[in-house]
Design an enzyme around this catalytic site. Structure first.
Site, PDB file in Angstrom:
ATOM      1  N   HIS A 167       0.635  -1.255   0.083  1.00 18.97           N
ATOM      2  CA  HIS A 167       0.160   0.007  -0.076  1.00 18.97           C
ATOM      3  C   HIS A 167       0.710   1.152  -0.155  1.00 18.97           C
ATOM      4  O   HIS A 167       2.192   1.048  -0.061  1.00 18.97           O
ATOM      5  CB  HIS A 167      -0.929   0.193   1.188  1.00 18.97           C
ATOM      6  CG  HIS A 167      -0.591   0.034   2.593  1.00 18.97           C
ATOM      7  ND1 HIS A 167       0.437  -0.781   3.125  1.00 18.97           N
ATOM      8  CD2 HIS A 167      -0.586   1.193   3.391  1.00 18.97           C
ATOM      9  CE1 HIS A 167       0.782  -0.489   4.364  1.00 18.97           C
ATOM     10  NE2 HIS A 167       0.159   0.763   4.624  1.00 18.97           N
ATOM     11  N   HIS A 218       1.374   3.827   1.804  1.00 19.04           N
ATOM     12  CA  HIS A 218       1.790   4.796   2.868  1.00 19.04           C
ATOM     13  C   HIS A 218       3.405   5.177   2.969  1.00 19.04           C
ATOM     14  O   HIS A 218       4.227   3.991   2.522  1.00 19.04           O
ATOM     15  CB  HIS A 218       1.520   4.208   4.260  1.00 19.04           C
ATOM     16  CG  HIS A 218       0.126   4.518   4.648  1.00 19.04           C
ATOM     17  ND1 HIS A 218      -0.670   3.520   5.623  1.00 19.04           N
ATOM     18  CD2 HIS A 218      -0.737   5.410   4.181  1.00 19.04           C
ATOM     19  CE1 HIS A 218      -1.932   4.090   5.502  1.00 19.04           C
ATOM     20  NE2 HIS A 218      -2.082   5.149   4.698  1.00 19.04           N
ATOM     21  N   ASP A 255       5.770   4.986   5.115  1.00 17.70           N
ATOM     22  CA  ASP A 255       6.681   4.089   5.842  1.00 17.70           C
ATOM     23  C   ASP A 255       6.797   2.785   4.944  1.00 17.70           C
ATOM     24  O   ASP A 255       7.407   1.685   5.676  1.00 17.70           O
ATOM     25  CB  ASP A 255       6.415   3.910   7.286  1.00 17.70           C
ATOM     26  CG  ASP A 255       4.832   3.510   7.390  1.00 17.70           C
ATOM     27  OD1 ASP A 255       4.018   3.590   6.491  1.00 17.70           O
ATOM     28  OD2 ASP A 255       4.519   2.580   8.209  1.00 17.70           O
ATOM     29  N   HIS A 256       6.105   2.470   4.230  1.00 21.41           N
ATOM     30  CA  HIS A 256       6.077   1.150   3.123  1.00 21.41           C
ATOM     31  C   HIS A 256       6.633   1.403   1.910  1.00 21.41           C
ATOM     32  O   HIS A 256       7.377   0.640   1.225  1.00 21.41           O
ATOM     33  CB  HIS A 256       4.858   0.601   2.897  1.00 21.41           C
ATOM     34  CG  HIS A 256       4.167   0.081   4.285  1.00 21.41           C
ATOM     35  ND1 HIS A 256       4.050  -1.046   4.671  1.00 21.41           N
ATOM     36  CD2 HIS A 256       3.765   0.659   5.465  1.00 21.41           C
ATOM     37  CE1 HIS A 256       3.501  -1.312   6.013  1.00 21.41           C
ATOM     38  NE2 HIS A 256       3.521  -0.053   6.300  1.00 21.41           N
ATOM     39  N   HIS A 307      -7.607  -0.776   5.522  1.00 21.62           N
ATOM     40  CA  HIS A 307      -6.621   0.232   5.965  1.00 21.62           C
ATOM     41  C   HIS A 307      -6.421   1.124   5.052  1.00 21.62           C
ATOM     42  O   HIS A 307      -6.327   2.545   5.284  1.00 21.62           O
ATOM     43  CB  HIS A 307      -5.134  -0.631   6.340  1.00 21.62           C
ATOM     44  CG  HIS A 307      -4.257   0.321   6.828  1.00 21.62           C
ATOM     45  ND1 HIS A 307      -4.038   0.741   8.001  1.00 21.62           N
ATOM     46  CD2 HIS A 307      -2.981   0.740   6.073  1.00 21.62           C
ATOM     47  CE1 HIS A 307      -2.751   1.403   8.116  1.00 21.62           C
ATOM     48  NE2 HIS A 307      -2.191   1.337   6.958  1.00 21.62           N
ATOM     49  N   ASP A 361      -0.242  -3.682   6.281  1.00 22.64           N
ATOM     50  CA  ASP A 361      -0.990  -3.025   7.645  1.00 22.64           C
ATOM     51  C   ASP A 361      -2.462  -3.628   7.516  1.00 22.64           C
ATOM     52  O   ASP A 361      -3.325  -2.620   8.332  1.00 22.64           O
ATOM     53  CB  ASP A 361      -0.856  -1.551   7.707  1.00 22.64           C
ATOM     54  CG  ASP A 361       0.505  -1.168   7.711  1.00 22.64           C
ATOM     55  OD1 ASP A 361       1.658  -1.966   7.752  1.00 22.64           O
ATOM     56  OD2 ASP A 361       0.885   0.013   7.700  1.00 22.64           O
ATOM     57  N   HIS A 417       4.395  -4.429  10.904  1.00 24.70           N
ATOM     58  CA  HIS A 417       4.925  -3.735  12.033  1.00 24.70           C
ATOM     59  C   HIS A 417       4.935  -4.723  13.122  1.00 24.70           C
ATOM     60  O   HIS A 417       4.139  -6.009  13.292  1.00 24.70           O
ATOM     61  CB  HIS A 417       3.803  -2.811  12.584  1.00 24.70           C
ATOM     62  CG  HIS A 417       3.865  -1.309  11.605  1.00 24.70           C
ATOM     63  ND1 HIS A 417       4.623  -0.335  11.904  1.00 24.70           N
ATOM     64  CD2 HIS A 417       2.988  -1.206  10.563  1.00 24.70           C
ATOM     65  CE1 HIS A 417       4.178   0.687  10.810  1.00 24.70           C
ATOM     66  NE2 HIS A 417       3.346   0.201  10.062  1.00 24.70           N
TER      67      HIS A 417
HETATM   68 ZN   LIG Z   1       0.013   1.644   6.282  1.00 18.42          ZN
END
Ligand SMILES: [Zn+2]
Length: 265
Positions: free
Chosen positions: A62, A64, A66-67, A120, A137, A175
């Site tokens: 996805h 985001h 942080d990915h 998400h 996530d 995570h």
């Molecule tokens: Zn995420």
């Protein structure tokens, strides 16, 4: 360290405070690694250098940061396929994959089925193959991602879909939230023996500095309240929390997710 599943070896790379970037070793091409959700390039490049490996492909669940944040820097080292969902917020993707499609990386000996799992985020996907699941996530061990873009109905359906995969499937999520998630799980269902036993195991591996992951879907079906929205114990706890009767599993899920959002363990 390398985590040996029956069919794949996967290495965890830590990023930020609690992210994992998973590096899958190609079962066919030695020293070739596939990075899942590289939010940061530096720790991936350090592991490639340390192990004398090279990057062969990038899989994204996805959009985001942080990915996907490390993708531009990794591509500066050399072009590799970047496979991800249909979402304009993922600018560097070279191949778009859709629900039900098989993502073949035949030169690397890898083949994943794509599962669209909105909730998400709306375009979130998971990669399932070789007895492993990379689910970003959406599903966490003993918990699930926050619902940023989807509805409770969508997210509940996505989680049920993942939960119905074979019980020995190794689940690699984005995570390290397992210990905190278990505190919530045991608030919802305080006498859950599988969750109590798992909590002890997670405390031990975390004290040794190791990841609590991967989990298995069989274990998740026992310890993850978000996969148990039809279970009478979980329904009763959600109804007590909400102060009303909840007929639909999606409403039970919505109450649990909102409860978890406020939960401080
Ligand atoms: Zn995420």
């Amino acid at each position: 360290m390398s985590i040996h599943t029956p069919h794949l070896n996967v290495r965890p790379v830590r990023a930020f405070s609690d992210n994992y970037i998973w590096l899958i070793e190609s079962p066919r091409a030695q020293g070739r690694l596939i990075a899942v959700d590289p939010g940061d390039a530096a720790p991936v490049m350090a592991e490639l250098q340390r192990s004398g490996s090279s990057l062969a492909a990038i899989l994204l669940t996805h959009h985001h940061p942080d990915h996907i944040g490390g993708v531009p820097e990794l591509l500066r080292q050399g072009p590799v396929p970047v496979i991800g969902p249909d979402d304009t917020r993922i600018a560097q993707r070279t191949r778009t994959v859709y629900d039900g499609e098989r993502c073949e990386l035949s030169d690397l000996g890898l083949s994943f089925e794509i599962l669209h799992v909105p909730g998400h985020t709306l375009s979130h996907i998971a990669f399932w193959g070789h007895g492993t699941l990379f689910c970003g996530d959406t599903l966490f061990s003993a918990g699930c991602g926050r619902m940023f873009e989807g509805t409770p109905k969508q997210m509940n359906a996505s989680l049920n879909r993942l939960g119905e995969l074979p019980p020995d499937t190794r689940m690699f999520c984005g995570h390290e939230y397992t210990a905190a998630n278990l505190r919530f799980s045991l608030t919802v269902d305080p006498t859950n023996r599988a969750a109590l036993e798992y909590q002890g195991n997670v405390e031990r591996v975390r004290a040794q500095g190791n990841p609590s992951l991967p989990s298995t879907l069989g274990l998740e079906r026992q310890v993850n309240p978000f996969l148990r929205c039809g279970d009478p114990t979980v329904v009763a706890a959600a109804e007590t929390h909400a102060g009303e009767s909840l007929k639909e599993p999606a409403r039970v899920f919505g109450v649990l997710r909102a409860w978890k959002d406020q939960f401080r363990s």
